[in-house]
Design a protein around this motif. Structure first.
Motif, PDB file in Angstrom:
ATOM      1  N   GLU A  23       0.965  -0.872  -0.162  1.00  0.00           N
ATOM      2  CA  GLU A  23       0.016   0.121   0.239  1.00  0.00           C
ATOM      3  C   GLU A  23       0.253   0.895   0.405  1.00  0.00           C
ATOM      4  O   GLU A  23       1.996   1.320   1.017  1.00  0.00           O
ATOM      5  N   ALA A  24       0.292   1.817  -1.086  1.00  0.00           N
ATOM      6  CA  ALA A  24       1.395   3.365  -0.871  1.00  0.00           C
ATOM      7  C   ALA A  24       0.861   4.285   0.153  1.00  0.00           C
ATOM      8  O   ALA A  24      -0.063   4.578   0.660  1.00  0.00           O
ATOM      9  N   ASP A  25       2.255   5.028   0.710  1.00  0.00           N
ATOM     10  CA  ASP A  25       1.514   6.263   1.945  1.00  0.00           C
ATOM     11  C   ASP A  25       1.301   7.188   1.296  1.00  0.00           C
ATOM     12  O   ASP A  25       2.138   7.888   0.341  1.00  0.00           O
ATOM     13  N   VAL A  26       0.498   7.696   0.790  1.00  0.00           N
ATOM     14  CA  VAL A  26      -0.040   9.237  -0.416  1.00  0.00           C
ATOM     15  C   VAL A  26      -0.136  10.537   1.042  1.00  0.00           C
ATOM     16  O   VAL A  26      -0.149  11.006   0.234  1.00  0.00           O
ATOM     17  N   ILE A  44      -6.219  -1.647  -7.742  1.00  0.00           N
ATOM     18  CA  ILE A  44      -5.995  -0.743  -8.030  1.00  0.00           C
ATOM     19  C   ILE A  44      -6.194   0.527  -6.280  1.00  0.00           C
ATOM     20  O   ILE A  44      -7.081   0.682  -5.883  1.00  0.00           O
ATOM     21  N   ASP A  45      -5.021   1.611  -6.739  1.00  0.00           N
ATOM     22  CA  ASP A  45      -5.913   2.577  -5.968  1.00  0.00           C
ATOM     23  C   ASP A  45      -5.393   3.584  -6.087  1.00  0.00           C
ATOM     24  O   ASP A  45      -4.746   4.102  -7.281  1.00  0.00           O
ATOM     25  N   TRP A  46      -6.589   4.622  -6.412  1.00  0.00           N
ATOM     26  CA  TRP A  46      -6.272   6.281  -6.672  1.00  0.00           C
ATOM     27  C   TRP A  46      -7.453   7.369  -6.275  1.00  0.00           C
ATOM     28  O   TRP A  46      -7.848   7.119  -4.952  1.00  0.00           O
ATOM     29  N   VAL A  47      -6.102   8.071  -6.426  1.00  0.00           N
ATOM     30  CA  VAL A  47      -6.149   9.209  -5.346  1.00  0.00           C
ATOM     31  C   VAL A  47      -6.237  10.180  -6.546  1.00  0.00           C
ATOM     32  O   VAL A  47      -4.944  11.096  -7.476  1.00  0.00           O
ATOM     33  N   GLN A  48      -7.189  10.975  -6.279  1.00  0.00           N
ATOM     34  CA  GLN A  48      -7.772  12.474  -7.268  1.00  0.00           C
ATOM     35  C   GLN A  48      -8.180  13.442  -6.374  1.00  0.00           C
ATOM     36  O   GLN A  48      -8.808  13.375  -5.788  1.00  0.00           O
ATOM     37  N   ARG A  49      -7.628  15.013  -6.945  1.00  0.00           N
ATOM     38  CA  ARG A  49      -7.662  15.825  -5.750  1.00  0.00           C
ATOM     39  C   ARG A  49      -8.944  16.706  -6.963  1.00  0.00           C
ATOM     40  O   ARG A  49      -8.610  16.886  -8.798  1.00  0.00           O
TER      41      ARG A  49
END
Length: 931
Positions: A36-39, A68-73
């Motif tokens: 898991e990514a540290d965002v 899938i790990d997705w992070v959106q601003r």
């Protein structure tokens, strides 16, 4: 069209129980294997709105897991609207959708939506039913509560897939985005147990290291986006255009893929001797002993009697429904139709097997990692009397005549017990043309009259089947729309007076017959009257660009297969007397995978020509391109032209009675075209109006333009009617229409015409005021000053007029247009004649088409009393442009002054074409001499 679902493209109904039953999303932490990514640090950084895209795949024990790990601003209202509703898809018969996170990050705070009880709603996705698609996937959807502009949304989930058809085998694919995709951090990872034999590859798109061994698993990881790929020419084969896709799977080679898939098709194609499918096979066998005919009948039955439905429910991605079930329910996808056809052929002792093909990857398939996901379609391969036949149950209109056609799939993978490798689908010429077009053209009215035309086009194969629905619909509006396509964009291409469609089901041939009227087929160019005879393929555009060093070894893909046949019969003007053909009448040429044949002859009063074009799917090697280009140029330059005799009869040379007699059938066709067209389609009316004007029936043309001005007003319509008012001597109406044209289109050219008309009516101030209102570009100054000169001359201020004309010439002293304007001005206003001939001559020398300049110099010589010199110039102008009414009229006056025969005939023809000429020249002091 066939599409992939979750990288498992062949979709149909299952015959076994699902391995998983994930009808509802699960809400669980990410699997232990996920890195898991540290965002936190990523969110704090400035950068692209897409902060993270993390794809991770695990292949283990026959299951493919995709994380899938997705992070959106959310940067703006548009982004908020797009991101607010989220949808996730999965195949419940093959695995689960597991949601790990749904979080909003706001001002350092993390809002855990799952902890608050927010969940996804589940929908069965059936949006594709109108395209006969039911893929078996479920959709989980949620409207993210409380999401605001400035927030950061994070969603992570895993989808598991254990395909029933693959057993212990497994596969996964991951598209690798390239620049200029904007993302903060992105990666794609594949992992699998070190003790499992997993093969992987990304062809030659990415230089990846060997997998890394960690804790008993091998990891293959790539940072994204990849560098933007080097461009390749559009006409390169598919393998040069394929995207970067990371593929992994447990299949050692194509033979293993074949061996794993084959039992499902063999089982589904097995039928009982007393089944309905067996009965169908016996009925076909009773109708014919010919194995080819039997095969064609079986293909027709599958295509016509079983409707297409892509059904991916319960294992249908690769598992076909049985042949008996398919016939019972009368629908199925490519696998179902293939199995039914396979059962019929095998029951008739015809050697047949299913083969996987790719409708998208084509020539690239041999370079792909061996996986079932490399294919999206399945058809039947039959061997009859040593010939390969490729039979597609999802196609249409296959008959005995077209049975041998090879579809454009390049390669096939036979599904056989024990496995098989890829085999090429060797191309051959189509057995019959896909299209036969025969044109009959009646050009007997005259060289410069329109022609009555009948176009008969026959379509075979899938194109014919598409037209069958149009025939069945019997919709007049649809026929009108189709007719408009034949008319073309330019109003004068062809006006359709009737159109009929027919479909002959036994032969699967659709026929379109179009009747109408088309523009004259002869062109007068630089003193030559010609008509091109081109029954075949236009290859003028063949010029592959391989200039870049990196492109020099890239072959050119050739489309196909294609076969078209053309025929033309033209009834010639003047009973064909004196007509000849220039160029090669019998031609067989080609290059690459294209071959063209042509033959033509004149038989009495008819031109007969035929042509045929063959094109095969394939490619032209880079080393062969120079010769292919030369061959294409040879074909393009191998012109065949229909040449009329030197002496032809033009329409203005005919008496009114004879001209109207020849025009009568054409006018009837225009009338029928107007009746046939849609109410809002004015193109046939425009065509009739222009034809009436061309045969000098100005009153009838005026009536048509009255309708156009009322129903579809345009600057062009007003200007055209203005010219007709001029033929009738109605100057007020002429000016009013030109002013209306200018109001609709504030064009400087139209304004200049209005200004000159105002000047001739003595309204000089209005004319100058209009000219002063114009914004004049540099390249328009010649005509601007020329019009000012005309206004001044009409007012009697010749000194001012000459100054304006000097200004006009000064804009481009060597311009043929500027010099001709000066020449015409001097002759028309009878001024500056001392060196006028020299000015005119320089214009003639510089002109690409000297007709207008010769006419201008003739006017100067007429003013000087050099009538024989004027006649010589006018002869030259008319040799270039025979229809110049102004030149005919001035030649008539010159002949009268010189007492040379033929003056009255010239005058009569000129005034027939342009009745206003006598008044125009008389206003400038040029008139019939008084005897």
């Amino acid at each position: 069209m066939h599409r992939s679902v979750a990288a498992l493209p062949l979709v149909a109904i299952a015959i076994s129980a699902p391995a998983y039953a994930g009808e509802e999303p699960l809400y669980q932490p990410a699997p232990a294997w996920v890195d898991e990514a540290d965002v936190a640090g990523l969110i704090a950084e400035d950068g692209p709105a897409t902060i993270l895209y993390d794809w991770q795949h695990r292949l283990e024990d026959g299951v493919a897991w995709g994380y899938i790990d997705w992070v959106q601003r959310i940067d703006n209202p548009q982004s908020l609207m797009q991101v607010n509703t989220q949808t996730l898809e999965w195949l419940p018969d093959k695995g689960d959708l597991i949601v790990h996170r749904m979080e909003i990050h706001r001002d350092g705070e993390v809002i855990d939506l799952l902890e608050q009880g927010v969940t996804f709603d589940v929908l069965r996705r059936e949006q594709g039913l109108e395209q006969r698609l039911l893929d078996g996937s479920l959709t989980a959807t949620v409207s993210v509560p409380g999401l605001r502009e400035g927030d950061v949304l994070r969603i992570s989930r895993t989808v598991s897939t254990a395909d029933q058809a693959l057993g212990d085998e497994v596969q996964a694919t991951q598209y690798l985005p390239t620049e200029p995709w904007q993302v903060g951090t992105a990666r794609a990872t594949m992992s699998w147990p070190a003790d499992e034999e997993i093969y992987w590859g990304v062809e030659d798109k990415v230089d990846l290291p060997e997998p890394e061994l960690r804790d008993g698993y091998r990891y293959l990881s790539v940072e994204l986006p990849l560098a933007e790929p080097d461009p390749v020419p559009n006409d390169a084969p598919r393998r040069y255009h394929r995207p970067a896709i990371l593929r992994a799977g447990s299949f050692a080679d194509w033979q293993e893929v074949s061996a794993v898939m084959a039992p499902h098709f063999d089982q589904a194609a097995t039928i009982a001797s007393d089944s309905d499918v067996a009965r169908l096979a016996r009925e076909i066998m009773a109708q014919t002993d010919d194995p080819l005919d039997r095969t064609a009948r079986a293909v027709r039955l599958v295509q016509d009697e079983v409707s297409y439905l892509l059904n991916g429910l319960d294992g249908g991605n690769y598992l076909p429904q049985s042949a008996e079930e398919t016939w019972d329910i009368r629908y199925g996808d490519c696998k179902a139709k293939t199995v039914l056809l396979l059962a019929l052929l095998r029951e008739m002792d015809i050697d047949a097997e299913p083969v996987l093909v790719s409708s998208q990857m084509g020539d690239a398939v041999p370079e792909l990692l061996p996986l079932p996901a490399a294919f999206d379609h399945v058809i039947v391969h039959a061997m009859i009397d040593g010939t390969d036949y490729w039979l597609d149950g999802t196609s249409s209109a296959t008959r005995l005549a077209t049975l041998a056609n090879v579809p454009p799939f390049h390669y096939a993978l036979p599904l056989r017990e024990g496995g098989a490798g890829l085999i090429p689908m060797t191309q051959r010429d189509l057995a019959v043309p896909q299209m036969r077009a025969n044109i009959t053209m009646d050009h007997s009215a005259g060289i410069d009259f329109p022609a009555l035309v009948t176009v008969n086009i026959e379509f075979s194969g899938p194109a014919a089947a598409q037209m069958q629905a149009m025939v069945d619909a019997d919709d007049p509006a649809m026929l009108q729309t189709l007719a408009r396509n034949f008319a073309g964009d330019e109003a004068m291409a062809m006006q359709v007076s009737s159109l009929t469609l027919d479909y002959e089901e036994d032969d699967a041939v659709a026929t379109v017959q179009v009747n109408g009227v088309t523009q004259p087929q002869f062109e007068w160019i630089d003193g030559r009257l010609r008509s091109s005879v081109e029954p075949g393929e236009d290859v003028n555009d063949f010029n592959p660009n391989r200039a870049r060093p990196a492109w020099r070894d890239i072959p050119v893909a050739t489309p196909g297969p294609m076969r078209q046949q053309f025929g033309m019969r033209m009834v010639l003007p003047q009973d064909g007397t004196g007509f000849t053909l220039e160029g090669e009448r019998d031609v067989e040429m080609g290059f690459g995978n294209l071959r063209i044949t042509r033959t033509a002859s004149i038989d009495g009063n008819e031109l007969l020509a035929t042509g045929e074009t063959f094109a095969r799917l394939g490619e032209i090697a880079a080393d062969d391109l120079p010769e292919a280009r030369r061959a294409a140029r040879r074909i393009s330059s191998n012109l065949l032209e229909l040449v009329p005799p030197e002496s032809v009869t033009w329409r203005w040379e005919l008496s009114d009675a004879e001209r109207f007699e020849r025009a009568a059938p054409l006018l009837e066709a225009y009338d029928q075209a107007i009746d046939f067209a849609k109410e809002d389609d004015f193109q046939p009316l425009i065509a009739r109006a222009l034809f009436l004007r061309s045969i000098y029936d100005f009153d009838a043309a005026m009536a048509d333009f009255d309708v156009l001005v009322e129903e579809q007003p345009s600057s062009w319509a007003f200007r055209s009617r203005s010219w007709l008012h001029r033929t009738q001597g109605d100057r007020d109406a002429m000016l009013a229409d030109m002013q209306a044209a200018y109001e609709l289109d504030l064009d400087n050219g139209v304004a200049r015409e209005v200004a000159e008309m105002l000047a001739y009516e003595g309204r000089f101030d209005e004319a100058r005021e209009l000219m002063q209102s114009l914004a004049v570009a540099d390249d328009d100054l010649i005509w601007h000053y020329s019009t000012l000169a005309t206004i001044a001359a009409a007012e009697g201020k010749l000194e001012d007029a000459e100054a304006f004309m000097s200004d006009a010439v000064a804009q481009a002293p060597q311009s043929a247009d500027a010099l001709n304007a000066d020449c015409w001005f001097r002759g028309l206003w009878n001024t500056g004649l001392d060196d006028a001939v020299d000015v005119c001559t320089r214009s003639i020398e510089r002109a690409s088409n000297a007709a207008a300049a010769l006419d201008s110099r003739a006017l100067v010589r007429f003013r000087e009393g050099d009538y024989e010199g004027a006649i010589a110039d006018l002869d030259g102008a008319l040799a270039i442009s025979p229809g110049l009414a102004e030149s005919l009229y001035l030649r008539a006056l010159a002949k009268m002054h010189a007492d040379i025969d033929g003056a009255e005939a010239d005058r009569t023809m000129a005034l027939r074409m342009a009745p206003y000429l006598e008044d125009f020249y008389a206003r400038h002091g040029i008139a019939v001499p008084v005897s």
